[in-house]
Design an enzyme around this catalytic site. Structure first.
Site, short mmCIF file in Angstrom:
data_model
loop_
_atom_site.label_atom_id
_atom_site.label_comp_id
_atom_site.label_asym_id
_atom_site.label_seq_id
_atom_site.Cartn_x
_atom_site.Cartn_y
_atom_site.Cartn_z
N CYS A 143 6.84 -6.91 7.27
CA CYS A 143 8.00 -6.42 8.03
C CYS A 143 8.37 -7.49 9.03
CB CYS A 143 7.67 -5.12 8.75
SG CYS A 143 9.11 -4.42 9.61
N CYS A 154 6.95 -5.11 15.60
CA CYS A 154 6.60 -4.20 16.69
C CYS A 154 5.19 -4.55 17.18
CB CYS A 154 6.65 -2.75 16.22
SG CYS A 154 8.32 -2.29 15.70
N CYS A 172 -1.64 5.63 9.79
CA CYS A 172 -0.38 4.99 10.20
C CYS A 172 -0.67 3.68 10.90
CB CYS A 172 0.35 5.84 11.24
SG CYS A 172 0.67 7.47 10.73
N CYS A 217 3.28 8.51 1.04
CA CYS A 217 3.84 7.58 2.03
C CYS A 217 4.07 6.24 1.33
CB CYS A 217 2.87 7.46 3.19
SG CYS A 217 3.40 6.28 4.44
N CYS A 231 1.89 -2.77 15.59
CA CYS A 231 1.86 -2.45 14.16
C CYS A 231 1.21 -3.56 13.34
CB CYS A 231 3.30 -2.23 13.68
SG CYS A 231 3.42 -2.00 11.90
N GLU A 255 0.81 -1.21 0.00
CA GLU A 255 0.00 0.00 0.00
C GLU A 255 0.85 1.27 0.00
OE1 GLU A 255 -4.07 -1.63 1.99
OE2 GLU A 255 -2.59 -0.87 3.38
N1 SAH Z 1 9.38 0.66 9.81
C1 SAH Z 1 9.50 2.07 9.89
C2 SAH Z 1 8.59 2.80 8.93
C3 SAH Z 1 7.20 2.27 8.79
S1 SAH Z 1 6.16 2.36 10.23
C4 SAH Z 1 9.31 2.54 11.31
O1 SAH Z 1 8.91 1.75 12.16
O2 SAH Z 1 9.60 3.70 11.55
C5 SAH Z 1 5.71 4.08 10.15
C6 SAH Z 1 5.20 4.68 11.46
O3 SAH Z 1 3.89 4.19 11.79
C7 SAH Z 1 6.11 4.32 12.64
O4 SAH Z 1 6.38 5.43 13.46
C8 SAH Z 1 5.25 3.33 13.36
O5 SAH Z 1 5.64 3.22 14.65
C9 SAH Z 1 3.87 3.87 13.16
N2 SAH Z 1 2.82 2.91 13.49
C10 SAH Z 1 2.88 1.56 13.41
N3 SAH Z 1 1.74 1.00 13.84
C11 SAH Z 1 0.92 2.01 14.19
C12 SAH Z 1 -0.43 2.07 14.71
N4 SAH Z 1 -1.13 0.97 14.91
N5 SAH Z 1 -0.95 3.28 14.94
C13 SAH Z 1 -0.24 4.41 14.71
N6 SAH Z 1 1.02 4.42 14.22
C14 SAH Z 1 1.61 3.23 13.97
FE1 SF4 Z 2 8.09 -2.82 10.92
FE2 SF4 Z 2 5.77 -1.82 11.76
FE3 SF4 Z 2 7.87 -1.93 13.42
FE4 SF4 Z 2 7.88 -0.17 11.36
S1 SF4 Z 2 6.47 -0.19 13.10
S2 SF4 Z 2 9.55 -1.57 12.02
S3 SF4 Z 2 6.76 -1.39 9.81
S4 SF4 Z 2 6.79 -3.72 12.52
#
Ligand code: SAH
Ligand code: SF4
Length: 366
Positions: free
Chosen positions: A111, A115, A338, A104, A118, A91
């Site tokens: 990934c 995390c 996000c 974006c 996420c 996406e």
């Molecule tokens: N992997 C990279 C870039 C992609 S994630 C990173 O982690 O920075 C992009 C942003 O979205 C990151 O700051 C991440 O922490 C945030 N994000 C992930 N899951 C989210 C959620 N459920 N709600 C809001 N932001 C989220």
């Molecule tokens: Fe990967 Fe999501 Fe963590 Fe970014 S926030 S590093 S996309 S698992």
């Protein structure tokens, strides 16, 4: 196999033309056609001799990821879904604002970093995107948004904040970044291209040497104990190392601060004490904070902090003189906010093998 020209930056194209016995200036010509004018057909490249166009048709192709769907949110946000083969889809989100248009972009199908909050992470990992698949999102979005090469830029900013960890796909990220910055391609300024990372320290150092662009670091916790749980890569690159890497990055960076992204999770990392601890942690790093209200997704197990809590948290940071913004949620009616980007990922990591096992037990039980 024909060479996909969207996989090549200026240096790569120059090498390609040398390899087929052509002069280096062809690289610049074709680069402009491909990226400045968004041309996808060799026949339309009118200042290139017919014989070379025929040769290119045999040796090369222009193959961006194909657009599967294009959804428009009530707030103007657009979400594009692209097919990247093998049952995977990624996406890309376009966020229009008064003074800019931000795209974006995703860098991986899924990934591997997992995390806790996420949805991309929860899907597991399939593979890195190629250069053509990364830059192809910009190429395709420009087309879909009706860009006019002679008119105003619709996409003025790019953030590598979609699916995946950009710095875990460094080798393909780099040529894509170079194309974004190249005056013969997209000509974006370094300040308008932001890489967001969960903190892969050695790759942050490489980026500062190879192609310094604006940097956002997904911090999310003020202590190692909490960050180890929320952002597991912290176990490998703990906070002290991450802060040192941020400091090393800044001298080469186009902006004189790092943006710390901080997701607001109710009762987990949003106490007053967490804000104070953050100030201590980041004392020596010129930075701004971007608070991101958590966007829920099914089975996430977290709740978004209340608006009053977010306001109070921001207030503590700002009282200490740290610029703090709170991200407005955009496009959540089309799951484009996000952390909601899911695309479609056929996981190949052991993680889903585990959860698949438990799923089949559930299926049997039901
Ligand atoms: N992997 C990279 C870039 C992609 S994630 C990173 O982690 O920075 C992009 C942003 O979205 C990151 O700051 C991440 O922490 C945030 N994000 C992930 N899951 C989210 C959620 N459920 N709600 C809001 N932001 C989220
Ligand atoms: Fe990967 Fe999501 Fe963590 Fe970014 S926030 S590093 S996309 S698992």
């Amino acid at each position: 196999m024909p060479t996909n020209l969207l996989d090549l930056d200026a240096a790569g194209l120059t090498e390609f033309f040398a390899s087929i016995g052509e002069k280096p200036f062809r690289a610049k010509q074709v680069l402009r056609w491909l990226h400045r004018f968004g041309e996808g057909d060799f026949d339309a490249m009118t200042d290139i001799a017919k014989a070379l166009r025929v040769k290119l048709q045999g040796e090369a192709c222009i193959a961006p990821p194909s657009l599967l769907s294009d959804k428009k949110s009530e707030d103007g946000t657009r979400k594009f879904l692209f097919d990247v083969g093998g049952g995977n889809a990624i996406e890309t989100v376009f966020i229009p604002e008064e003074d800019r248009g931000t795209l974006c972009i995703s860098t991986q199908a899924g990934c591997a970093l997992d995390c806790a909050f996420c949805s991309t992470g929860k899907q597991g990992f399939n593979r890195n995107l190629s250069v053509a698949e990364i830059i192809g999102q910009l190429w395709q979005a420009n087309k879909a948004l009706g860009f006019d090469p002679k008119g105003e830029r619709i996409i003025s900013n790019v953030v590598l904040m979609g699916m995946g960890e950009p710095l875990a796909n460094y080798d393909n990220l780099l040529p894509a970044l170079r194309l974004m910055l190249d005056d013969n391609a997209y000509g974006l300024s370094r300040r308008r291209v932001t890489v967001s990372t969960s903190g892969i320290v050695p790759a942050m150092d490489r980026l500062s040497r190879d192609c310094p662009v604006a940097l956002a670091v997904s911090l999310h916790a003020p202590t190692d104990a909490l960050r180890d749980r929320l952002v597991p890569i912290n176990r490998k690159y703990p906070l002290a190392d991450l802060m040192a890497a941020c400091r090393r990055y800044l001298p080469a960076a186009p902006r004189d601060f790092v943006t710390f992204e901080y997701i607001m999770l109710d009762g987990i990392n949003d106490h007053d004490a967490d804000a104070r601890e953050l100030l201590r942690l980041t004392r020596e790093v010129p930075c701004k904070f971007n608070l991101i209200p958590f966007n829920p997704f099914p089975q996430s197990g977290f709740r978004r902090s209340g608006a009053e809590r977010v306001r109070r948290f921001a207030e503590i940071l700002m009282a200490a003189g740290v610029v703090t913004t709170t991200r407005r949620t955009r496009g959540d009616d089309i799951d484009a906010a996000c952390g909601q980007l899911a695309g479609q990922v056929l996981d190949r990591s052991s993680r889903t093998a585990r959860s698949r096992k438990s799923m089949s037990i559930v299926e049997i039980a039901s």
